[in-house]
Design a protein around this motif. Sequence first.
Motif, PDB file in Angstrom:
ATOM      1  N   ARG A  67      10.372   1.397  -1.852  1.00  0.00           N
ATOM      2  CA  ARG A  67       9.634   2.087  -0.793  1.00  0.00           C
ATOM      3  C   ARG A  67       8.205   1.528  -0.775  1.00  0.00           C
ATOM      4  NH1 ARG A  67      10.315   7.403  -2.801  1.00  0.00           N
ATOM      5  NH2 ARG A  67      12.284   7.856  -1.856  1.00  0.00           N
ATOM      6  N   ASN A  68       7.724   1.199   0.418  1.00  0.00           N
ATOM      7  CA  ASN A  68       6.383   0.598   0.533  1.00  0.00           C
ATOM      8  C   ASN A  68       5.351   1.606   1.017  1.00  0.00           C
ATOM      9  OD1 ASN A  68       7.243  -1.953  -0.250  1.00  0.00           O
ATOM     10  ND2 ASN A  68       7.897  -2.474   1.840  1.00  0.00           N
ATOM     11  N   TYR A  69       4.276   1.731   0.256  1.00  0.00           N
ATOM     12  CA  TYR A  69       3.204   2.709   0.520  1.00  0.00           C
ATOM     13  C   TYR A  69       1.916   1.910   0.690  1.00  0.00           C
ATOM     14  CZ  TYR A  69       0.234   6.731  -1.093  1.00  0.00           C
ATOM     15  OH  TYR A  69      -0.685   7.741  -1.242  1.00  0.00           O
ATOM     16  N   LEU A  70       1.273   2.051   1.828  1.00  0.00           N
ATOM     17  CA  LEU A  70       0.033   1.302   2.087  1.00  0.00           C
ATOM     18  C   LEU A  70      -1.172   2.226   1.998  1.00  0.00           C
ATOM     19  CD1 LEU A  70      -1.357  -1.371   3.105  1.00  0.00           C
ATOM     20  CD2 LEU A  70      -1.167  -0.396   5.414  1.00  0.00           C
ATOM     21  N   GLU A  71      -2.156   1.838   1.167  1.00  0.00           N
ATOM     22  CA  GLU A  71      -3.440   2.561   1.127  1.00  0.00           C
ATOM     23  C   GLU A  71      -4.445   1.693   1.854  1.00  0.00           C
ATOM     24  OE1 GLU A  71      -4.520   4.964  -2.198  1.00  0.00           O
ATOM     25  OE2 GLU A  71      -3.078   3.923  -3.453  1.00  0.00           O
ATOM     26  N   THR A  72      -5.051   2.237   2.889  1.00  0.00           N
ATOM     27  CA  THR A  72      -5.862   1.411   3.779  1.00  0.00           C
ATOM     28  C   THR A  72      -7.095   2.156   4.274  1.00  0.00           C
ATOM     29  OG1 THR A  72      -5.827   0.386   5.986  1.00  0.00           O
ATOM     30  CG2 THR A  72      -4.215   2.114   5.614  1.00  0.00           C
ATOM     31  N   ASN A  73      -8.118   1.387   4.635  1.00  0.00           N
ATOM     32  CA  ASN A  73      -9.315   2.037   5.176  1.00  0.00           C
ATOM     33  C   ASN A  73      -9.167   2.380   6.659  1.00  0.00           C
ATOM     34  OD1 ASN A  73      -9.980  -0.343   6.638  1.00  0.00           O
ATOM     35  ND2 ASN A  73     -11.264  -1.111   4.981  1.00  0.00           N
ATOM     36  N   GLY A  74      -8.026   2.067   7.239  1.00  0.00           N
ATOM     37  CA  GLY A  74      -7.714   2.565   8.580  1.00  0.00           C
ATOM     38  C   GLY A  74      -8.521   1.950   9.711  1.00  0.00           C
ATOM     39  N   THR A  75      -8.846   0.667   9.586  1.00  0.00           N
ATOM     40  CA  THR A  75      -9.668   0.044  10.642  1.00  0.00           C
ATOM     41  C   THR A  75      -8.987  -1.148  11.324  1.00  0.00           C
ATOM     42  OG1 THR A  75     -10.749  -1.380   9.001  1.00  0.00           O
ATOM     43  CG2 THR A  75     -11.861   0.695   9.554  1.00  0.00           C
ATOM     44  N   LEU A  76      -7.926  -1.698  10.731  1.00  0.00           N
ATOM     45  CA  LEU A  76      -7.359  -2.962  11.243  1.00  0.00           C
ATOM     46  C   LEU A  76      -6.016  -2.717  11.945  1.00  0.00           C
ATOM     47  CD1 LEU A  76      -8.300  -5.170   8.134  1.00  0.00           C
ATOM     48  CD2 LEU A  76      -9.551  -4.950  10.285  1.00  0.00           C
ATOM     49  N   ALA A  77      -6.096  -2.169  13.157  1.00  0.00           N
ATOM     50  CA  ALA A  77      -4.875  -1.773  13.874  1.00  0.00           C
ATOM     51  C   ALA A  77      -4.000  -2.976  14.235  1.00  0.00           C
ATOM     52  CB  ALA A  77      -5.253  -1.013  15.143  1.00  0.00           C
ATOM     53  N   GLY A  78      -4.604  -4.083  14.652  1.00  0.00           N
ATOM     54  CA  GLY A  78      -3.827  -5.275  15.031  1.00  0.00           C
ATOM     55  C   GLY A  78      -3.014  -5.789  13.852  1.00  0.00           C
ATOM     56  N   GLU A  79      -3.621  -5.826  12.703  1.00  0.00           N
ATOM     57  CA  GLU A  79      -2.943  -6.298  11.485  1.00  0.00           C
ATOM     58  C   GLU A  79      -1.837  -5.315  11.103  1.00  0.00           C
ATOM     59  OE1 GLU A  79      -6.095  -6.349  12.127  1.00  0.00           O
ATOM     60  OE2 GLU A  79      -6.980  -8.234  11.459  1.00  0.00           O
ATOM     61  N   LEU A  80      -2.109  -4.023  11.240  1.00  0.00           N
ATOM     62  CA  LEU A  80      -1.092  -3.018  10.911  1.00  0.00           C
ATOM     63  C   LEU A  80       0.158  -3.200  11.775  1.00  0.00           C
ATOM     64  CD1 LEU A  80      -0.246  -0.429   9.362  1.00  0.00           C
ATOM     65  CD2 LEU A  80      -1.230   0.888  11.242  1.00  0.00           C
ATOM     66  N   LYS A  81      -0.072  -3.481  13.066  1.00  0.00           N
ATOM     67  CA  LYS A  81       1.056  -3.671  13.984  1.00  0.00           C
ATOM     68  C   LYS A  81       2.019  -4.740  13.468  1.00  0.00           C
ATOM     69  CE  LYS A  81      -0.593  -2.651  18.529  1.00  0.00           C
ATOM     70  NZ  LYS A  81      -1.382  -3.146  19.626  1.00  0.00           N
ATOM     71  N   GLU A  82       1.467  -5.766  12.834  1.00  0.00           N
ATOM     72  CA  GLU A  82       2.302  -6.880  12.375  1.00  0.00           C
ATOM     73  C   GLU A  82       3.149  -6.552  11.148  1.00  0.00           C
ATOM     74  OE1 GLU A  82       0.724 -10.797  12.381  1.00  0.00           O
ATOM     75  OE2 GLU A  82      -0.907 -10.229  13.742  1.00  0.00           O
ATOM     76  N   VAL A  83       2.762  -5.512  10.413  1.00  0.00           N
ATOM     77  CA  VAL A  83       3.512  -5.220   9.177  1.00  0.00           C
ATOM     78  C   VAL A  83       4.188  -3.850   9.190  1.00  0.00           C
ATOM     79  CG1 VAL A  83       1.936  -6.679   7.820  1.00  0.00           C
ATOM     80  CG2 VAL A  83       1.537  -4.221   7.904  1.00  0.00           C
ATOM     81  N   ILE A  84       3.946  -3.063  10.232  1.00  0.00           N
ATOM     82  CA  ILE A  84       4.350  -1.649  10.174  1.00  0.00           C
ATOM     83  C   ILE A  84       5.858  -1.457  10.006  1.00  0.00           C
ATOM     84  CG2 ILE A  84       4.455  -1.282  12.693  1.00  0.00           C
ATOM     85  CD1 ILE A  84       3.053   1.540  11.842  1.00  0.00           C
ATOM     86  N   ASP A  85       6.643  -2.396  10.533  1.00  0.00           N
ATOM     87  CA  ASP A  85       8.099  -2.248  10.418  1.00  0.00           C
ATOM     88  C   ASP A  85       8.563  -2.200   8.961  1.00  0.00           C
ATOM     89  OD1 ASP A  85       8.263  -2.239  13.109  1.00  0.00           O
ATOM     90  OD2 ASP A  85       8.984  -4.302  13.320  1.00  0.00           O
TER      91      ASP A  85
END
Length: 224
Positions: free
Chosen positions: A94-112
Amino acid sequence: MKARIIEVFDTVQGEGIYFGEKQIFVRFFGCNLSCRFCDTPSNRFTEYEPQELFNEINLYKNDFHSISFTGGEPLLQKDFLKEILKLSSAGGYRNYLETNGTLAGELKEVIDYLDIIAMDLKLPSSIGMASHLWGMHRKFLEVASKKEVFIKVVICHSTKEKDLREALKLIKEVNHSAILVLQPNSHEDDAWLRVRIGVFADMAQEENITACVIPQMHKAIGLE
Ligand code: SF4
């Protein structure tokens, strides 16, 4: 493709709603912000290929809840992150991401390839930065809401009520069901701050947002 990784280790999660769950932590080097309370090392890292990192993760006994990709800001190295997330998912983790919540474009590429997102909402009066990040946080939460996401805000002596109001407005408008974690800054956690947090928790309740107060456990018990 190589990434700069500060450390890989196992311990229990010390923050947020998965507090107490055993995880493997992969701490990425580098960040796009400079919060005044940051204590992430910025002078050491090891370079890994995705398969090399996955092999190291596999050395741990498979009794953990999830793999926490943390930082720094893992999304700054999104191409590598995507590769390791793919390997991890294919391996049944299971993959859990801890992030500062600012890079939406980058998130889109890995969210799946993500299962859980622990997103920070940086209140300007808490982090000591002049510019605020509301627009970036809004876009990020819009993308993150495709998956399980909860939100953490650090509460300091300097935290202003108007910032918390803005955060509650954002959560209400974008993802009303996201849980809000109010996290006292461990360096300033005293009776006065606890009273302030109580006030902030009441404000969240008035907006029908589920909020909980969870301190940073590792600091509270002297693990870091
Ligand atoms: S977002 Fe996290 S890693 Fe980046 S500067 Fe702030 S506290 Fe440090």
